[in-house]
Design a protein around this motif. Structure first.
Motif, mmCIF file in Angstrom:
data_model
loop_
_atom_site.group_PDB
_atom_site.id
_atom_site.type_symbol
_atom_site.label_atom_id
_atom_site.label_comp_id
_atom_site.label_asym_id
_atom_site.label_seq_id
_atom_site.Cartn_x
_atom_site.Cartn_y
_atom_site.Cartn_z
ATOM 1 N N ILE A 1 -3.194 25.782 7.563
ATOM 2 C CA ILE A 1 -4.043 24.755 6.944
ATOM 3 C C ILE A 1 -5.482 24.881 7.441
ATOM 4 N N TYR A 2 -6.399 24.556 6.557
ATOM 5 C CA TYR A 2 -7.806 24.424 6.935
ATOM 6 C C TYR A 2 -8.075 23.042 7.536
ATOM 7 N N GLU A 3 -7.625 22.032 6.841
ATOM 8 C CA GLU A 3 -7.832 20.642 7.276
ATOM 9 C C GLU A 3 -6.737 19.771 6.694
ATOM 10 N N ALA A 4 -6.575 18.605 7.290
ATOM 11 C CA ALA A 4 -5.553 17.667 6.835
ATOM 12 C C ALA A 4 -6.082 16.249 7.002
ATOM 13 N N ARG A 5 -5.609 15.361 6.146
ATOM 14 C CA ARG A 5 -6.036 13.962 6.208
ATOM 15 C C ARG A 5 -4.932 13.072 5.666
ATOM 16 N N ALA A 6 -4.935 11.840 6.148
ATOM 17 C CA ALA A 6 -4.012 10.808 5.663
ATOM 18 C C ALA A 6 -4.832 9.699 5.009
ATOM 19 N N THR A 7 -4.364 9.226 3.851
ATOM 20 C CA THR A 7 -5.104 8.228 3.069
ATOM 21 C C THR A 7 -4.189 7.060 2.742
ATOM 22 N N ILE A 8 -4.711 5.853 2.937
ATOM 23 C CA ILE A 8 -4.015 4.624 2.539
ATOM 24 C C ILE A 8 -4.619 4.157 1.217
ATOM 25 N N HIS A 9 -3.767 3.971 0.218
ATOM 26 C CA HIS A 9 -4.197 3.456 -1.088
ATOM 27 C C HIS A 9 -3.584 2.072 -1.284
ATOM 28 N N LEU A 10 -4.426 1.080 -1.519
ATOM 29 C CA LEU A 10 -3.910 -0.247 -1.817
ATOM 30 C C LEU A 10 -3.218 -0.239 -3.176
ATOM 31 N N SER A 11 -2.036 -0.820 -3.222
ATOM 32 C CA SER A 11 -1.287 -0.894 -4.478
ATOM 33 C C SER A 11 -1.851 -2.045 -5.314
ATOM 34 N N ARG B 1 -0.851 17.709 -1.861
ATOM 35 C CA ARG B 1 -0.780 16.259 -1.644
ATOM 36 C C ARG B 1 0.667 15.816 -1.669
ATOM 37 N N VAL B 2 1.057 15.069 -0.644
ATOM 38 C CA VAL B 2 2.425 14.569 -0.513
ATOM 39 C C VAL B 2 2.358 13.054 -0.337
ATOM 40 N N ALA B 3 2.960 12.300 -1.270
ATOM 41 C CA ALA B 3 3.040 10.840 -1.161
ATOM 42 C C ALA B 3 4.226 10.499 -0.259
ATOM 43 N N VAL B 4 3.957 10.288 1.005
ATOM 44 C CA VAL B 4 5.042 10.109 1.973
ATOM 45 C C VAL B 4 5.584 8.686 1.985
ATOM 46 N N ILE B 5 4.744 7.683 1.721
ATOM 47 C CA ILE B 5 5.181 6.282 1.756
ATOM 48 C C ILE B 5 4.632 5.582 0.524
ATOM 49 N N PHE C 1 0.835 -1.199 0.000
ATOM 50 C CA PHE C 1 0.000 0.000 0.000
ATOM 51 C C PHE C 1 0.870 1.249 0.000
ATOM 52 N N ASP C 2 0.219 2.380 -0.312
ATOM 53 C CA ASP C 2 0.849 3.701 -0.286
ATOM 54 C C ASP C 2 0.121 4.571 0.734
ATOM 55 N N VAL C 3 0.836 5.560 1.259
ATOM 56 C CA VAL C 3 0.255 6.505 2.206
ATOM 57 C C VAL C 3 0.453 7.911 1.660
ATOM 58 N N GLU C 4 -0.633 8.666 1.611
ATOM 59 C CA GLU C 4 -0.610 10.035 1.104
ATOM 60 C C GLU C 4 -1.176 10.980 2.159
ATOM 61 N N VAL C 5 -0.502 12.109 2.333
ATOM 62 C CA VAL C 5 -0.955 13.154 3.249
ATOM 63 C C VAL C 5 -1.454 14.327 2.416
ATOM 64 N N GLU C 6 -2.675 14.770 2.691
ATOM 65 C CA GLU C 6 -3.273 15.890 1.978
ATOM 66 C C GLU C 6 -3.496 17.051 2.941
ATOM 67 N N LEU C 7 -3.006 18.209 2.552
ATOM 68 C CA LEU C 7 -3.176 19.428 3.334
ATOM 69 C C LEU C 7 -4.016 20.407 2.519
ATOM 70 N N VAL C 8 -5.132 20.840 3.079
ATOM 71 C CA VAL C 8 -5.978 21.850 2.440
ATOM 72 C C VAL C 8 -5.609 23.202 3.041
ATOM 73 N N VAL C 9 -5.016 24.068 2.222
ATOM 74 C CA VAL C 9 -4.456 25.323 2.721
ATOM 75 C C VAL C 9 -5.134 26.504 2.020
ATOM 76 N N PRO C 10 -5.241 27.651 2.701
ATOM 77 C CA PRO C 10 -5.781 28.848 2.046
ATOM 78 C C PRO C 10 -4.755 29.469 1.109
ATOM 79 N N GLU C 11 -5.235 30.107 0.051
ATOM 80 C CA GLU C 11 -4.349 30.800 -0.882
ATOM 81 C C GLU C 11 -4.073 32.199 -0.343
ATOM 82 N N SER C 12 -3.254 32.233 0.675
ATOM 83 C CA SER C 12 -2.951 33.493 1.357
ATOM 84 C C SER C 12 -1.536 33.931 1.045
ATOM 85 N N GLU C 13 -1.231 35.182 1.394
ATOM 86 C CA GLU C 13 0.123 35.700 1.206
ATOM 87 C C GLU C 13 1.122 34.922 2.046
ATOM 88 N N HIS C 14 0.704 34.534 3.249
ATOM 89 C CA HIS C 14 1.604 33.775 4.131
ATOM 90 C C HIS C 14 2.000 32.454 3.500
#
Length: 335
Positions: free
Chosen positions: A218-228, A184-188, A110-123
């Protein structure tokens, strides 16, 4: 002789017609046998193909969802915000009930992906690169694997942001869309589940790049497992009806073609052997009469010989041969 030919035997025309009729009946029987066998074979091959595709789907395709998602809540009170979440409550469907806290079947990749939902701000536009660190943990907190991957908020110039704002102003005014983007960052990738130490939870940490202390808001964050899954397994999973029909049709047509060719050769070879057996010339009535007369002459000769000689001097073979020669030369001359 004419009357004898009509009453005591058959004519050549009758023999030819009988042979022709026998050949026609044999060909009809072979055709009927082949047709019935072809239908039965085709139905059997259809059942076998359906069972084969069903077994293949059971073995190859994962049961239940192909991915699992859990929310992450980062602690921003530290310089390196950390979030920890467990997947135990949302285990995959192909895990046996008696396997405890396991959420994946052993040896499953399997693979693990981390998704960060961020505002389009100057910061966030000025944050640049940051690091996402992920750890796979067991139910007891044992670390199985640790990986780190970089992430970055997609850069958008001020002019492009203003242009987007003008074109989407009505939607923004009605609250239908927000100024946000997903990172989205594919960490594993391609991690295989350990049979002895099952993975149950994940720990994610965000770190700023060297020389900076900025991290994305960030507004929200989640981790997702995808079966290979391979392309074949993916096609079976995401297109179950179409892929099953295509596989059944391919297996059925190929197996039926091979079986029917073998059956055709068998029927043809068996039919030819039967024809050869039927076409062997039978013993005619004249030949039967000749051999019967030869045996009778041999018996007469044996009677005359027994009256002149002792029984031990009688040779049955020579007597039978004498009878045959006598039938072949009725005048009684010998060579």
């Amino acid at each position: 002789m004419g009357a004898n030919g009509e009453s005591g035997g058959t004519t050549v025309l009758d023999d030819d017609f009988a042979e022709f009729s026998a050949r026609v009946r044999g060909a009809w029987k072979r055709s009927a046998t082949f047709t019935l066998s072809a239908v039965v074979t085709s139905l059997v091959m259809l059942m076998v193909s359906t069972m084969a595709v069903g077994v293949t789907r059971y073995v190859v395709v994962p049961r239940g969802p192909a991915s699992l998602t859990t929310d992450l809540a980062f602690d921003y009170t530290t310089t390196a915000p950390t979030a920890r979440a467990s997947f135990a409550a949302v285990k995959f469907a192909n895990v046996e009930p008696g396997e405890g806290a396991r959420i994946l079947s052993p040896k499953q990749t399997f693979d693990v992906e981390v998704e960060l939902v961020v505002p389009e701000s100057e910061h966030n536009a000025n944050v640049g690169m940051f690091q996402v660190n992920a750890k796979l943990l067991t139910s007891t907190g044992q670390k199985l694997l640790e990986r780190s991957r970089p992430g970055m908020v997609t850069y958008t110039s001020r002019e492009v942001r203003w242009l987007k704002m003008l074109t989407r102003a009505p939607l923004h005014a009605m609250g239908m869309i927000d100024e946000r983007q997903s990172v989205r960052v594919a960490v594993i990738e391609n991690y295989k589940e350990d049979a002895a130490s099952p993975f149950t939870s994940i720990e994610v940490t965000m770190k700023p790049h060297a020389g900076s202390e900025k991290l994305p808001q960030i507004y929200e964050a989640r981790a997702t497992i995808h079966l290979s899954m391979s392309r074949f397994a993916s096609a079976l999973y995401f297109y179950p009806i179409a892929s099953s029909l295509i596989l059944i049709g391919a297996l059925w047509s190929s197996s039926s073609a091979v079986a029917l060719v073998c059956l055709l050769f068998y029927v043809l070879i068996k039919g030819s052997n039967m024809d050869e057996t039927k076409t062997q010339p039978p013993v005619t009535l004249n030949q039967k009469s000749k051999h019967a007369g030869a045996i009778a002459d041999a018996i007469d000769s044996m009677d005359s010989t027994l009256s002149a000689h002792a029984p031990e001097q009688v040779n049955a073979t020579s007597i039978l041969d004498h009878g045959l020669r006598h039938r072949g030369n009725p005048n009684g001359s010998t060579s």
